[in-house]
Design a protein around this motif. Structure first.
Motif, mmCIF file in Angstrom:
data_model
loop_
_atom_site.group_PDB
_atom_site.id
_atom_site.type_symbol
_atom_site.label_atom_id
_atom_site.label_comp_id
_atom_site.label_asym_id
_atom_site.label_seq_id
_atom_site.Cartn_x
_atom_site.Cartn_y
_atom_site.Cartn_z
ATOM 1 N N UNK A 96 -10.328 -0.408 21.080
ATOM 2 C CA UNK A 96 -10.431 -1.867 21.034
ATOM 3 C C UNK A 96 -11.837 -2.375 20.726
ATOM 4 N N UNK A 97 -12.834 -1.525 20.902
ATOM 5 C CA UNK A 97 -14.223 -1.959 20.738
ATOM 6 C C UNK A 97 -14.892 -1.179 19.613
ATOM 7 N N UNK A 98 -15.033 -1.794 18.449
ATOM 8 C CA UNK A 98 -15.670 -1.091 17.331
ATOM 9 C C UNK A 98 -17.124 -0.759 17.630
ATOM 10 N N UNK A 99 -17.590 0.347 17.059
ATOM 11 C CA UNK A 99 -18.988 0.753 17.193
ATOM 12 C C UNK A 99 -19.734 0.329 15.934
ATOM 13 N N UNK A 100 -21.042 0.480 15.965
ATOM 14 C CA UNK A 100 -21.873 -0.025 14.872
ATOM 15 C C UNK A 100 -21.544 0.630 13.532
ATOM 16 N N UNK A 101 -20.998 1.842 13.571
ATOM 17 C CA UNK A 101 -20.716 2.563 12.331
ATOM 18 C C UNK A 101 -19.323 2.288 11.775
ATOM 19 N N UNK A 102 -18.551 1.408 12.424
ATOM 20 C CA UNK A 102 -17.190 1.111 11.975
ATOM 21 C C UNK A 102 -17.178 0.011 10.928
ATOM 22 N N UNK A 103 -16.480 0.265 9.832
ATOM 23 C CA UNK A 103 -16.213 -0.800 8.867
ATOM 24 C C UNK A 103 -15.002 -1.578 9.356
ATOM 25 N N UNK A 104 -15.060 -2.907 9.247
ATOM 26 C CA UNK A 104 -13.984 -3.757 9.739
ATOM 27 C C UNK A 104 -13.456 -4.624 8.610
ATOM 28 N N UNK A 105 -12.163 -4.494 8.362
ATOM 29 C CA UNK A 105 -11.500 -5.297 7.348
ATOM 30 C C UNK A 105 -10.938 -6.551 8.007
ATOM 31 N N UNK A 106 -11.267 -7.720 7.454
ATOM 32 C CA UNK A 106 -10.789 -8.967 8.038
ATOM 33 C C UNK A 106 -11.800 -9.596 8.972
ATOM 34 N N UNK A 107 -11.323 -10.442 9.860
ATOM 35 C CA UNK A 107 -12.158 -11.189 10.795
ATOM 36 C C UNK A 107 -12.627 -10.284 11.929
ATOM 37 N N UNK A 108 -13.919 -10.025 11.982
ATOM 38 C CA UNK A 108 -14.466 -9.105 12.992
ATOM 39 C C UNK A 108 -14.234 -9.601 14.410
ATOM 40 N N UNK A 109 -14.035 -10.909 14.594
ATOM 41 C CA UNK A 109 -13.823 -11.491 15.924
ATOM 42 C C UNK A 109 -12.346 -11.737 16.224
ATOM 43 N N UNK A 110 -11.457 -11.185 15.439
ATOM 44 C CA UNK A 110 -10.024 -11.425 15.602
ATOM 45 C C UNK A 110 -9.520 -10.910 16.946
ATOM 46 N N UNK A 111 -8.431 -11.512 17.404
ATOM 47 C CA UNK A 111 -7.877 -11.164 18.721
ATOM 48 C C UNK A 111 -6.901 -9.989 18.670
ATOM 49 N N UNK A 112 -6.423 -9.655 17.495
ATOM 50 C CA UNK A 112 -5.526 -8.506 17.336
ATOM 51 C C UNK A 112 -6.263 -7.402 16.598
ATOM 52 N N UNK A 113 -6.290 -6.219 17.202
ATOM 53 C CA UNK A 113 -7.037 -5.098 16.640
ATOM 54 C C UNK A 113 -6.093 -4.000 16.171
ATOM 55 N N UNK A 114 -6.220 -3.662 14.911
ATOM 56 C CA UNK A 114 -5.490 -2.526 14.342
ATOM 57 C C UNK A 114 -6.531 -1.483 13.931
ATOM 58 N N UNK A 115 -6.359 -0.262 14.408
ATOM 59 C CA UNK A 115 -7.237 0.832 13.999
ATOM 60 C C UNK A 115 -6.477 1.695 13.005
ATOM 61 N N UNK A 116 -7.081 1.913 11.851
ATOM 62 C CA UNK A 116 -6.470 2.780 10.849
ATOM 63 C C UNK A 116 -7.278 4.073 10.740
ATOM 64 N N UNK A 117 -6.627 5.187 10.977
ATOM 65 C CA UNK A 117 -7.201 6.497 10.708
ATOM 66 C C UNK A 117 -6.686 6.921 9.332
ATOM 67 N N UNK A 118 -7.592 7.161 8.408
ATOM 68 C CA UNK A 118 -7.148 7.462 7.054
ATOM 69 C C UNK A 118 -8.037 8.504 6.400
ATOM 70 N N UNK A 119 -7.460 9.173 5.431
ATOM 71 C CA UNK A 119 -8.190 10.136 4.605
ATOM 72 C C UNK A 119 -8.254 9.560 3.194
ATOM 73 N N UNK A 120 -9.441 9.473 2.591
ATOM 74 C CA UNK A 120 -9.555 8.847 1.277
ATOM 75 C C UNK A 120 -8.808 9.581 0.167
ATOM 76 N N UNK A 121 -8.398 10.824 0.430
ATOM 77 C CA UNK A 121 -7.631 11.579 -0.556
ATOM 78 C C UNK A 121 -6.126 11.496 -0.329
ATOM 79 N N UNK A 122 -5.728 10.888 0.764
ATOM 80 C CA UNK A 122 -4.313 10.804 1.120
ATOM 81 C C UNK A 122 -3.604 9.783 0.222
ATOM 82 N N UNK A 123 -2.549 10.180 -0.501
ATOM 83 C CA UNK A 123 -1.870 9.232 -1.397
ATOM 84 C C UNK A 123 -1.227 8.069 -0.660
#
Length: 264
Positions: A96-123
């Motif tokens: 729920x609490x992003x760290x300084x090294x996290x890229x955040x898509x959308x509103x950084x202060x949003x009330x709903x948090x979705x964490x995406x674990x992804x591989x850049x090579x994954x189709x």
């Protein structure tokens, strides 16, 4: 087909009983715990009689086996769900609490948090990119924390290193430029290819290449992998909604919207 009183009793008892055994080679082999329990309770003659009764019942009413398999699958699903909820509770603060090294898509202060674990090579991760952009464009109360995890080999590691290095050089804007370049690129990732993509994105390509194997980049990727392991990630993409719900694997826009609404 005859349906004896004995078969009726077995229909009630066998699904739960067989959920605790293994089916191997056409024979029902008890697990260690159940085998020990049976050994303590029944004589050899009684055990032989039970096996014969089970075989006779299955011949008389094969649907008993279907019920047993259904019970086994349901039990496994319940255990997996309980394990997942425990893992989410353990790692709730990290999710729920992003760290300084996290890229955040959308509103950084949003009330709903979705964490995406992804591989850049994954189709599948590549396919869902446009859906994620659409979601945050439409819903300003959602933020998507990006956790890049190189799980598909050396090429994924190189691409992931370049992404983190881009973030360190130019923050969110540089990260998402590099992400788009990497995840729409059809060439095999190499350090030289990452250098070329970085140059196309207006970044210092030499600095990107230099930092890719640095301690800071390594630490970020290691932390992402440890969190992924902690929640039991077994594939990409994996989405976690408000640290309450996990959806692994390929999903589309409608499924993501439903999960966001549900977690709210």
């Amino acid at each position: 087909m005859p349906f004896s009183r004995r078969t009726y009793r077995l229909r009630r008892l066998l699904p739960a009983t067989m959920a605790a055994v293994l089916l191997t080679g056409g024979l029902y082999v008890p697990t260690v715990a159940s085998a020990q329990s049976a050994s303590d309770t029944f004589t050899p003659a009684q055990r032989k009689a039970i096996v014969e009764i089970m075989r006779d019942a299955l011949k008389t009413d094969p649907s008993i086996l279907t019920d047993a398999i259904t019970a086994l699958r349901q039990n496994a699903a319940n255990q997996a769900q309980a394990s997942a909820q425990g893992a989410l509770a353990t790692h709730r603060a990290q999710l729920l609490n992003p760290v300084a090294s996290d890229a955040i898509l959308g509103n950084a202060q949003a009330t709903t948090t979705v964490v995406e674990f992804y591989d850049p090579r994954c189709p599948y991760c590549r396919k869902v990119l446009a859906d994620l952009d659409r979601i945050v464009a439409e819903d300003k109360s959602v933020r998507i924390i990006e956790k890049v995890v190189p799980v598909l080999g050396q090429g994924s590691l190189i691409a992931s290193q370049a992404l983190v290095a881009a973030f360190q050089q130019g923050g969110q804007a540089a990260y998402f430029k590099m992400q788009h370049a990497i995840m729409t690129d059809s060439e095999h990732p190499t350090v030289d290819r990452m250098r070329a993509l970085a140059k196309q994105c207006g970044l210092d390509a030499d600095q990107i290449a230099k930092e890719m194997n640095g301690e800071k980049v390594t630490a970020v990727l290691q932390a992402n992998m440890e969190l992924a392991h902690g929640i039991g990630l077994d594939g990409t993409p994996t989405f976690v909604f408000n640290a309450r719900q996990i959806i692994p694997g390929a999903v589309d826009y409608d499924e993501l919207k439903k999960a966001i609404a549900h977690t709210r």
